[in-house]
Design a protein around this motif. Structure first.
Motif, PDB file in Angstrom:
ATOM      1  N   TYR A  26       0.996  -1.749   0.119  1.00 17.51           N
ATOM      2  CA  TYR A  26       0.052  -0.444   0.085  1.00 17.51           C
ATOM      3  C   TYR A  26       0.899   1.016  -0.004  1.00 17.51           C
ATOM      4  O   TYR A  26       0.837   2.508  -0.614  1.00 17.51           O
ATOM      5  N   LEU A  32       0.353   1.153  -7.787  1.00 22.07           N
ATOM      6  CA  LEU A  32      -0.930   1.203  -7.003  1.00 22.07           C
ATOM      7  C   LEU A  32      -1.507   2.008  -8.221  1.00 22.07           C
ATOM      8  O   LEU A  32      -2.451   1.553  -8.931  1.00 22.07           O
ATOM      9  N   GLN A  60      -7.685  -4.483  -1.479  1.00 24.50           N
ATOM     10  CA  GLN A  60      -7.242  -4.440  -0.176  1.00 24.50           C
ATOM     11  C   GLN A  60      -5.842  -3.059   0.010  1.00 24.50           C
ATOM     12  O   GLN A  60      -6.179  -1.847   0.904  1.00 24.50           O
ATOM     13  N   ALA A  61      -4.876  -2.998  -0.959  1.00 23.38           N
ATOM     14  CA  ALA A  61      -3.998  -1.637  -0.701  1.00 23.38           C
ATOM     15  C   ALA A  61      -4.286  -0.419  -1.089  1.00 23.38           C
ATOM     16  O   ALA A  61      -3.808   0.630  -0.236  1.00 23.38           O
ATOM     17  N   ILE A  62      -5.130  -0.798  -2.020  1.00 22.60           N
ATOM     18  CA  ILE A  62      -5.176   1.267  -2.443  1.00 22.60           C
ATOM     19  C   ILE A  62      -6.726   1.417  -1.789  1.00 22.60           C
ATOM     20  O   ILE A  62      -5.771   2.675  -1.420  1.00 22.60           O
ATOM     21  N   ARG A  64      -6.299   0.666   1.952  1.00 21.49           N
ATOM     22  CA  ARG A  64      -5.688   1.106   2.799  1.00 21.49           C
ATOM     23  C   ARG A  64      -4.775   2.300   2.567  1.00 21.49           C
ATOM     24  O   ARG A  64      -4.519   3.568   3.121  1.00 21.49           O
ATOM     25  N   ALA A  65      -4.289   2.868   0.984  1.00 21.07           N
ATOM     26  CA  ALA A  65      -3.569   4.168   1.334  1.00 21.07           C
ATOM     27  C   ALA A  65      -4.906   4.870   0.491  1.00 21.07           C
ATOM     28  O   ALA A  65      -4.604   6.342   0.931  1.00 21.07           O
TER      29      ALA A  65
END
Length: 76
Positions: A26, A32, A60-62, A64-65
């Motif tokens: 993230y 991303l 999930q990473a996007i 969270r970012a």
């Protein structure tokens, strides 16, 4: 349909993360941004060519970012 268009329609895209042996993170905003459009929406896996495992990790990473304010929630 010509042979070229049939080939292009059936061609499988390779997963960016599997090919380059990368993990989704993230904090890596540059990678991303490849997987979101102008309106900051997450692009589907069939359009980007990411496998389902990495698509889940990417989503999930996007998210969270966005929560950490590393990515803007909208394009404005």
């Amino acid at each position: 349909l010509t042979a070229l268009t049939q080939y292009m329609n059936n061609k499988q895209k390779d997963c960016f993360f599997c090919v380059n042996q990368l993990e989704v993170d993230y904090k890596d905003i540059h990678s991303l941004r490849r997987f979101i459009n102008f309106y900051m929406k997450i692009l589907p896996g069939d359009r980007t060519g990411v496998c389902t495992w990495h698509q889940r990790k990417l989503t999930q990473a996007i998210k969270r970012a966005r929560i950490m304010a590393l990515l803007a929630p909208t394009h404005k």
